[in-house]
Design a protein around this motif. Structure first.
Motif, mmCIF file in Angstrom:
data_model
loop_
_atom_site.group_PDB
_atom_site.id
_atom_site.type_symbol
_atom_site.label_atom_id
_atom_site.label_comp_id
_atom_site.label_asym_id
_atom_site.label_seq_id
_atom_site.Cartn_x
_atom_site.Cartn_y
_atom_site.Cartn_z
ATOM 1 N N UNK A 18 18.057 59.014 7.124
ATOM 2 C CA UNK A 18 17.997 57.622 7.049
ATOM 3 C C UNK A 18 18.573 56.291 8.157
ATOM 4 N N UNK A 19 18.274 56.040 8.717
ATOM 5 C CA UNK A 19 18.900 54.570 9.453
ATOM 6 C C UNK A 19 18.492 53.459 9.898
ATOM 7 N N UNK A 20 18.619 52.866 10.122
ATOM 8 C CA UNK A 20 18.146 51.370 10.523
ATOM 9 C C UNK A 20 18.262 49.837 9.727
ATOM 10 N N UNK A 21 18.292 50.068 8.510
ATOM 11 C CA UNK A 21 18.462 48.907 7.161
ATOM 12 C C UNK A 21 19.733 48.288 8.120
ATOM 13 N N UNK A 22 19.633 47.092 7.479
ATOM 14 C CA UNK A 22 20.021 45.656 7.527
ATOM 15 C C UNK A 22 20.372 44.819 6.716
ATOM 16 N N UNK A 23 20.752 43.391 7.806
ATOM 17 C CA UNK A 23 20.321 42.461 7.569
ATOM 18 C C UNK A 23 20.027 41.552 7.629
ATOM 19 N N UNK A 24 19.042 41.050 7.718
ATOM 20 C CA UNK A 24 18.041 39.495 8.773
ATOM 21 C C UNK A 24 17.351 38.948 8.310
ATOM 22 N N UNK A 25 16.836 37.739 9.172
ATOM 23 C CA UNK A 25 16.599 36.168 8.693
ATOM 24 C C UNK A 25 15.181 36.822 8.305
ATOM 25 N N UNK A 26 13.851 35.910 7.379
ATOM 26 C CA UNK A 26 13.061 36.212 6.937
ATOM 27 C C UNK A 26 12.347 35.638 8.805
ATOM 28 N N UNK A 27 11.515 36.127 8.370
ATOM 29 C CA UNK A 27 10.797 36.003 9.401
ATOM 30 C C UNK A 27 11.109 37.464 10.314
ATOM 31 N N UNK A 28 12.020 37.869 10.253
ATOM 32 C CA UNK A 28 12.330 38.809 11.752
ATOM 33 C C UNK A 28 11.957 40.202 11.275
ATOM 34 N N UNK A 29 12.004 41.323 12.417
ATOM 35 C CA UNK A 29 11.274 43.000 12.145
ATOM 36 C C UNK A 29 12.706 43.786 11.782
ATOM 37 N N UNK A 30 12.703 45.183 11.219
ATOM 38 C CA UNK A 30 13.793 45.491 11.292
ATOM 39 C C UNK A 30 12.705 47.108 11.266
ATOM 40 N N UNK A 31 13.153 48.532 12.383
ATOM 41 C CA UNK A 31 12.496 49.429 12.437
ATOM 42 C C UNK A 31 13.707 50.241 11.574
ATOM 43 N N UNK A 32 12.894 51.412 10.777
ATOM 44 C CA UNK A 32 13.827 52.282 9.886
ATOM 45 C C UNK A 32 13.733 53.380 10.056
ATOM 46 N N UNK A 33 14.370 54.228 10.710
ATOM 47 C CA UNK A 33 13.670 56.030 11.404
ATOM 48 C C UNK A 33 14.418 56.961 10.161
ATOM 49 N N UNK A 34 13.549 57.982 9.900
ATOM 50 C CA UNK A 34 14.204 59.069 9.586
ATOM 51 C C UNK A 34 14.165 60.419 9.608
#
Length: 121
Positions: A6-22
């Motif tokens: 897996x990859x793509x985690x992290x710290x973001x602000x509320x309302x933002x986006x993230x993309x996780x891959x496996x």
């Protein structure tokens, strides 16, 4: 031996986006159902999104209309697109897949190592 990376985690602000891959590595012939789960310390692991080999998707009520699961069979990759993230989405996210290592073997279930998603201002 099959591994899910897996990859793509992290710290973001509320309302933002993230993309996780496996990405599934090793002896992977066929991938059937793929899913993403999440878990907080002391809590049970919960299903976030599932996609079957036939293309049916199921989402937890808490993420409907915000998260999208997809898969690329050729690249042996499952993706979780997360938008409009909320602090309550903070968790360790795990991918889970049913994999066949050869055409003559049954499906085996595998878990990724987990990736931390933190939503905080």
């Amino acid at each position: 031996q099959v591994q899910l990376v897996e990859s793509g985690g992290g710290l973001v602000n509320p309302g933002e986006s993230l993309r996780l891959s496996c990405v599934a590595t090793g002896r992977v012939v066929i991938i059937n159902t793929v899913a993403w789960y999440r878990q907080s310390p002391g809590k049970q692991r919960e299903m976030v999104a599932t996609a079957t080999g036939a293309g049916t998707t199921v989402y937890a009520d808490s993420v409907k209309d915000r998260f999208t699961i997809s898969r690329d069979g050729a690249k042996k990759t499952a993706v979780l697109e997360m938008t409009s993230l909320k602090p309550e989405d903070t968790d360790v996210y795990y991918c889970n897949e049913d994999v066949r290592e050869s055409a003559s073997e049954p499906y085996s279930n595998y878990w990724g190592q987990g990736t931390q998603v933190t939503v905080s201002s």
